[in-house]
Design an enzyme around this catalytic site. Structure first.
Site, PDB file in Angstrom:
ATOM      1  N   CYS A   1       0.849  -1.189   0.000  1.00 60.55           N
ATOM      2  CA  CYS A   1       0.000   0.000   0.000  1.00 60.55           C
ATOM      3  C   CYS A   1       0.888   1.244   0.000  1.00 60.55           C
ATOM      4  O   CYS A   1       1.582   1.502   0.979  1.00 60.55           O
ATOM      5  CB  CYS A   1      -0.865  -0.050   1.263  1.00 60.55           C
ATOM      6  SG  CYS A   1      -1.989   1.327   1.426  1.00 60.55           S
ATOM      7  N   HIS A   2       0.901   1.960  -1.113  1.00 63.44           N
ATOM      8  CA  HIS A   2       1.746   3.155  -1.147  1.00 63.44           C
ATOM      9  C   HIS A   2       1.156   4.316  -1.932  1.00 63.44           C
ATOM     10  O   HIS A   2       1.738   5.392  -1.986  1.00 63.44           O
ATOM     11  CB  HIS A   2       3.118   2.808  -1.751  1.00 63.44           C
ATOM     12  CG  HIS A   2       3.081   2.582  -3.236  1.00 63.44           C
ATOM     13  ND1 HIS A   2       2.728   1.381  -3.780  1.00 63.44           N
ATOM     14  CD2 HIS A   2       3.336   3.412  -4.280  1.00 63.44           C
ATOM     15  CE1 HIS A   2       2.777   1.472  -5.108  1.00 63.44           C
ATOM     16  NE2 HIS A   2       3.135   2.697  -5.440  1.00 63.44           N
ATOM     17  N   ARG A   3      -0.022   4.120  -2.552  1.00 58.31           N
ATOM     18  CA  ARG A   3      -0.563   5.207  -3.381  1.00 58.31           C
ATOM     19  C   ARG A   3      -0.943   6.393  -2.503  1.00 58.31           C
ATOM     20  O   ARG A   3      -1.477   6.221  -1.406  1.00 58.31           O
ATOM     21  CB  ARG A   3      -1.818   4.741  -4.131  1.00 58.31           C
ATOM     22  CG  ARG A   3      -1.564   3.650  -5.134  1.00 58.31           C
ATOM     23  CD  ARG A   3      -1.866   4.091  -6.555  1.00 58.31           C
ATOM     24  NE  ARG A   3      -0.664   4.502  -7.239  1.00 58.31           N
ATOM     25  CZ  ARG A   3       0.224   3.659  -7.786  1.00 58.31           C
ATOM     26  NH1 ARG A   3       0.048   2.360  -7.736  1.00 58.31           N
ATOM     27  NH2 ARG A   3       1.291   4.138  -8.377  1.00 58.31           N
TER      28      ARG A   3
ATOM     29  N   ARG B   1       7.674   5.421   1.338  1.00 57.38           N
ATOM     30  CA  ARG B   1       6.782   6.588   1.395  1.00 57.38           C
ATOM     31  C   ARG B   1       6.077   6.673   2.757  1.00 57.38           C
ATOM     32  O   ARG B   1       5.719   7.759   3.209  1.00 57.38           O
ATOM     33  CB  ARG B   1       5.738   6.463   0.277  1.00 57.38           C
ATOM     34  CG  ARG B   1       4.848   7.657   0.176  1.00 57.38           C
ATOM     35  CD  ARG B   1       3.744   7.495  -0.853  1.00 57.38           C
ATOM     36  NE  ARG B   1       3.041   8.749  -0.988  1.00 57.38           N
ATOM     37  CZ  ARG B   1       3.373   9.696  -1.852  1.00 57.38           C
ATOM     38  NH1 ARG B   1       4.371   9.533  -2.691  1.00 57.38           N
ATOM     39  NH2 ARG B   1       2.707  10.835  -1.893  1.00 57.38           N
TER      40      ARG B   1
ATOM     41  N   ASP C   1      -2.409  -1.800  -3.800  1.00 58.01           N
ATOM     42  CA  ASP C   1      -2.742  -0.671  -4.671  1.00 58.01           C
ATOM     43  C   ASP C   1      -1.648  -0.473  -5.714  1.00 58.01           C
ATOM     44  O   ASP C   1      -1.631   0.522  -6.435  1.00 58.01           O
ATOM     45  CB  ASP C   1      -2.985   0.608  -3.859  1.00 58.01           C
ATOM     46  CG  ASP C   1      -1.780   1.025  -3.026  1.00 58.01           C
ATOM     47  OD1 ASP C   1      -0.684   0.455  -3.197  1.00 58.01           O
ATOM     48  OD2 ASP C   1      -1.944   1.943  -2.191  1.00 58.01           O
TER      49      ASP C   1
END
Ligand code: UD1
Ligand code: UDP
Length: 380
Positions: free
Chosen positions: A204-206, A241, A280
């Site tokens: 999950c990084h969006r 991120r 994602d």
């Protein structure tokens, strides 16, 4: 023919690896320009080692910054390299800021741009990547589309003709080449004490999932509830991120095991053993499908609808735990065709053949390729 590649992030290294390896193997002259948008060893040099690729000839040190500053630094770095090297063509992949910078710099220098993974559209302009890919497609001279869907989408924007090629996704080249090897040789199951089909895999990084701390907290709560309902742990290799605030949120999640980003072979092995992939990531949506793993896409839309059409993937636009659990149950019951819509592992071959054909006999750096090949059906 002399090619220049501009890349900067983890997925670009992975998805350009088959092309770079072929250039090395076949003695195609090329120059690799790395923006260093990603620079941690775990996001960068580790992949050059895994793919046994020579390091980049030029490292631009653009690093992390707001998008405008990052792009500016990249352009300042790329321009003089292109002036010096005078490639026939600049190859960029996907939709990152690095790809856009490579395309823009080449375009301004009058050098042909080849866009690998052209024509994808999420139709969601809130995504930085959607704007990047549209801009890139509209300044390219060669479009390498994963499937005929992207060629159709390009045609709708007036981009068509003999330089639009359906070649498959170069991500498939890497998965099909390394998938079997990864499952046999990765030590990740032992290192994490995992049993195949008894864990969930999450990435999950969006920005849409991580920029708002409260949204991220709700999403992770829902994932934790799903894991509890399935009585399985979640393995979560964390993208850099995510900062301390995200990590604090994750600390209280009983079922979520965070780990450092893993290498490509370990990631392929993790995917192949996962009961369910939740992600994602663009690349992982494709990989899960190729590896025949069911995948919940933690987004409201996708520029890669092909995996949805197989029945093996579903969009989950909600952070509601009940909705996530229901989506997981429905996906587990779904009939899946498991056709691989992303390519046969030979995308790099087709791309190189096209470029050889276009630049054969051209004088390096004269900015020309065989005439009559660029056709725009209507003004943009
Ligand atoms: C970028 C791409 C995204 C792609 C992703 C792949 C853009 C607009 N976004 O997003 O499309 O899916 O890469 O992973 O180009 N950081 C580190 N170390 C690193 C790299 C990043 O600590 O080696 C941290 C920094 O705090 C940085 C943050 O991650 O500010 C975001 O990095 P950035 O490259 O700007 O965007 P990504 O989210 O990685
Ligand atoms: N990946 C990896 N290790 C990780 C997470 C991802 O090797 O810890 C690989 C993954 O298999 C895929 C690519 O990195 O090939 C996807 O990168 P990412 O999700 O960062 O970017 P996106 O595809 O969303 O642009």
């Amino acid at each position: 023919m002399h090619l220049a590649f501009v890349l900067g992030t983890r997925p670009e290294i992975i998805k350009l690896s088959s092309l770079l390896a072929a250039c090395v193997r076949e003695g195609v002259p090329y120059t690799l320009i790395h923006t260093n948008q990603h620079y941690d060893a775990a996001m960068d040099s580790r992949f050059f080692e895994e793919f046994e690729l020579p390091a980049a000839e030029f490292n631009l040190g653009a690093g992390s910054a707001s998008a405008g500053i990052q792009l500016g630094r990249m352009l300042l770095g790329i321009q003089p390299v292109l002036e010096r090297v005078k490639p026939d063509c600049v190859i960029v992949q996907g939709d990152t800021n690095s790809a856009l910078a490579g395309g823009l710099a080449a375009s301004k220098a009058g050098i042909a741009v080849a866009h690998v993974e052209a024509g994808l559209r999420s139709f969601d302009k809130r995504m930085p990547e959607e704007n990047n890919r549209i801009l890139l497609d509209h300044l390219s001279q060669f479009w390498f589309c994963p499937s005929s869907l992207q060629a159709e989408l390009l045609a709708r924007e007036g981009i068509q003709g003999t330089n639009v090629h359906v070649v498959g996704n170069t991500g498939s080249d890497a998965v099909l080449h390394y998938g079997g090897h990864a499952q046999q040789h990765s030590g990740i199951y032992t290192a994490l004490s995992l049993k195949p089909d008894k864990y969930l895999l999450l990435t999950c990084h969006r920005p849409s999932n991580t920029d708002d701390p409260s949204y991220f907290a709700q999403l992770m709560h829902a994932v934790d509830c799903l894991a509890e309902a399935l009585d399985q742990d979640v393995i979560f290799p964390v993208h850099p991120r995510l900062d301390q605030r995200h990590m604090d949120t994750l600390k209280s999640k009983r079922r979520i095991r965070t780990i450092e980003p893993v290498g490509y072979l370990d990631m392929l092995a993790l995917m192949q053993g996962a009961a369910l992939v939740l992600t994602d990531s663009g690349g992982m949506q494709e990989e899960a499908c190729i590896l025949r793993r069911r995948c919940l896409i933690l987004r409201a839309n996708t520029e890669r609808p092909e995996s949805l059409e197989t029945g093996g993937a579903a969009l989950v636009p909600s952070v509601d735990a009940v909705a996530l659990i229901e989506a997981a149950r429905a996906l587990t019951r779904a009939t899946v065709t498991w056709s691989n819509p992303f390519g046969d592992g030979q995308a790099y071959r087709r791309i190189l053949d096209v470029l050889h054909g276009a630049f054969e006999g051209s004088m390096p750096g004269n900015g020309s390729w065989r005439s009559g090949q660029v056709e725009l059906s209507q003004p943009l």
